[in-house]
Design an enzyme around this catalytic site. Structure first.
Site, PDB file in Angstrom:
ATOM      1  N   GLU A  67      10.958  16.136  14.184  1.00 21.57           N
ATOM      2  CA  GLU A  67      11.571  15.949  12.868  1.00 21.57           C
ATOM      3  C   GLU A  67      11.101  17.096  11.957  1.00 21.57           C
ATOM      4  OE1 GLU A  67      10.334  12.171  11.242  1.00 21.57           O
ATOM      5  OE2 GLU A  67      12.253  11.926  10.233  1.00 21.57           O
ATOM      6  N   LYS A  80       0.858  -1.188   0.000  1.00 20.19           N
ATOM      7  CA  LYS A  80       0.000   0.000   0.000  1.00 20.19           C
ATOM      8  C   LYS A  80       0.893   1.236   0.000  1.00 20.19           C
ATOM      9  CE  LYS A  80      -1.485   2.701   2.979  1.00 20.19           C
ATOM     10  NZ  LYS A  80      -1.195   3.881   2.158  1.00 20.19           N
ATOM     11  N   CYS A 110      14.320  10.731   6.339  1.00 23.20           N
ATOM     12  CA  CYS A 110      14.265  10.333   7.759  1.00 23.20           C
ATOM     13  C   CYS A 110      15.667  10.253   8.362  1.00 23.20           C
ATOM     14  CB  CYS A 110      13.531   9.014   7.922  1.00 23.20           C
ATOM     15  SG  CYS A 110      14.171   7.723   6.867  1.00 23.20           S
TER      16      CYS A 110
END
Ligand code: ADP
Length: 469
Positions: free
Chosen positions: A372, A169, A279
């Site tokens: 972040e 997905k 990330c």
């Protein structure tokens, strides 16, 4: 361009659709099927059926198909890169780089698929012979993000190399790259049901099914720590095997004995990759007192040369992915400025564009210290001693990557060991390799992707077999 989902070797439309937009122009690119739980169940059933044959196919044959797919990707590089830039926004050269990275990874994973080993033990009991073997876990579900919409889905093909089948997905902002992977898989003769792609606008219902269905034996997820925690809870009832690649808050440490030019070079190479949306990218710049001003000055000079605009033009930065991403960057920067950070560079850009923002005098009270950023923001903090630097670097719930610059051999050894992170770059910010385990400590994740030992073993179960002599 493929715009239908792919289940059991068939291209599937939906009664409902959702729109995918070009983040630069805001224009609609395509309408994509908005599928639901029933479709996902069909995909899982198809993957289950296909597993019976794919898992016992000679490893070399599976490997050949994956290598063929990698070669097709290489041939179609320009076309694929244009699709990637169109739906994700990154500059075209970076899109090509991402895809070629995928080609290398796929060839490597395919080869590793022929080298899945167990061992024969020297059993102390003379009446017995014992071996351990590794076997593919079964159907794997993959939920992937928008920041590397070609590479991250492709990385999950390690499952296929190990003999598993997949239901993927992709993220709702960038489903088309995954549909192109299905196109390439079909072209390479990967049998129907081995690789399936389910698309949907709201990920919750399908995501829950993929994390809980009893036939799914493993979930591989790359995305936020919050969604990762949710999926782990959902998977607990069926004791799901998981790989979780979650958020980061990665520090860059610049010591007084660093080569400052190299440090700035490394900082810029990673900070502005993918429009600042990695990330394992740089979130906190920790610089030692005596080189602080010089570092900021060099960053300022360098940042002024960074250009932003359409990814199809010769620019360093394309647009951020969506409105929420831009709002978050502005919120974090405004909060930092309100708490005393000094903006050295900060200008507003139209739409989803965001030019480099450089903040000095950042401190640990600011939200930007903990969260972040996912944008082209350099916030520079100050430290006094090596102990301070390590304490500050580790002062986060995340532990994905950490980078530092120092010309001192002993310091390099000390600091590399002291940092709480799954990946450490010493005098480099280019620390990623498919041959090394990629993954985080603490709330940055569980398990590893890539790595000679870890990559395919992550998709295998171990079995100990004892034979009576
Ligand atoms: P990001 O902050 O990078 O957008 P997310 O964790 O929100 O990260 O998204 C990563 C992937 O997780 C995407 O494919 C997204 O659709 C999916 N996702 C988001 N929320 C859920 C959820 N509640 N259940 C399952 N999947 C989800």
């Amino acid at each position: 361009m493929r715009t239908k989902a792919y289940i059991d070797g068939k291209w599937v439309g939906g009664k409902k659709t959702f729109k995918v937009f070009d983040p630069y122009s805001g224009k609609e690119i395509a309408k994509i099927p908005d599928l639901g739980v029933q479709d996902a169940k069909r995909a899982i059933a198809a993957a289950h059926k296909a597993f019976a044959k794919w898992s016992v196919m000679p490893a070399q044959e599976r490997s050949d198909k994956l290598v063929k797919m990698a070669c097709q990707i290489e041939k179609r590089l320009d076309e694929l890169a244009r699709i990637l830039t169109l739906e994700q926004g990154k500059p075209l050269e970076e899109a090509k780089f991402e895809i070629l990275w995928g080609v290398k990874a796929m060839k490597w994973m395919a080869e590793e698929g022929c080298r899945i080993h167990g061992y024969a033990s020297c059993d102390p009991d003379p009446d017995r012979s014992a071996i351990s073997i590794r076997q593919p876990v079964g159907v794997v579900s993959a939920i992937t993000p928008w920041n590397f919409p070609f590479y991250v889905p492709l990385k999950t093909f390690a499952a296929l190399a190990a003999g598993c089948t997949l239901v993927l997905k992709p993220a709702e902002d960038t489903p088309i790259c995954s549909l192109m992977l299905a196109d390439l898989a079909e072209e390479a003769g990967i049998p129907k049901g081995v690789f399936n792609v389910i698309t949907c606008k709201d990920p919750r219902a399908v995501g829950n099914l993929l994390a809980t269905h009893p036939i799914v034996k493993k979930v591989t997820f790359t995305g936020s720590t919050e969604v990762g925690k949710h999926l782990l809870k959902m998977g607990a009832d069926t004791i799901k095997n998981t790989t979780m690649e979650l958020g980061g808050n990665c520090p860059l440490l610049v010591f007084d004995d660093a080569d400052l030019d190299k440090a700035v070079e490394g900082a810029f190479n990673l900070k502005f990759l993918n429009n600042g949306q990695c990330c394992n990218g740089l979130n906190r710049f920790l610089v030692q007192d005596s080189v602080y001003d010089a570092f900021v000055k060099k960053c300022e000079a360098r940042a002024k040369k960074i250009t932003c605009g359409s990814g199809f033009k010769k620019v360093n930065l394309g647009p951020l992915i969506n409105e929420n991403a831009k709002k978050k960057v502005i919120r974090l920067v405004n909060d930092a400025v309100a708490k005393g950070a000094k903006p050295v560079l900060y200008s507003q850009e139209k739409g989803l564009l965001c030019s480099p923002i450089l903040l000095r005098d950042a401190n640990t009270k600011m939200a930007i210290w903990r969260e972040e950023i996912f944008g082209p923001v350099i916030a520079v903090y100050r430290f006094k001693t090596e102990e301070d630097a390590i304490r500050m670097a580790n002062d986060t719930r995340y532990g994905l990557a950490a980078y530092f610059y120092s010309e001192g051999m002993k310091r390099c050894m000390r600091v590399a060991r002291a940092l709480e992170a799954g990946i450490v770059g010493v005098n480099t910010t280019n620390a990623y390799s498919i041959t090394l385990p990629f993954g985080g400590w603490k709330e940055s994740g569980i398990g590893r992707e890539g790595g000679i030992v870890e990559s395919l073993n992550a998709y295998c179960e171990l079995k100990a077999i004892s034979f009576a002599r």
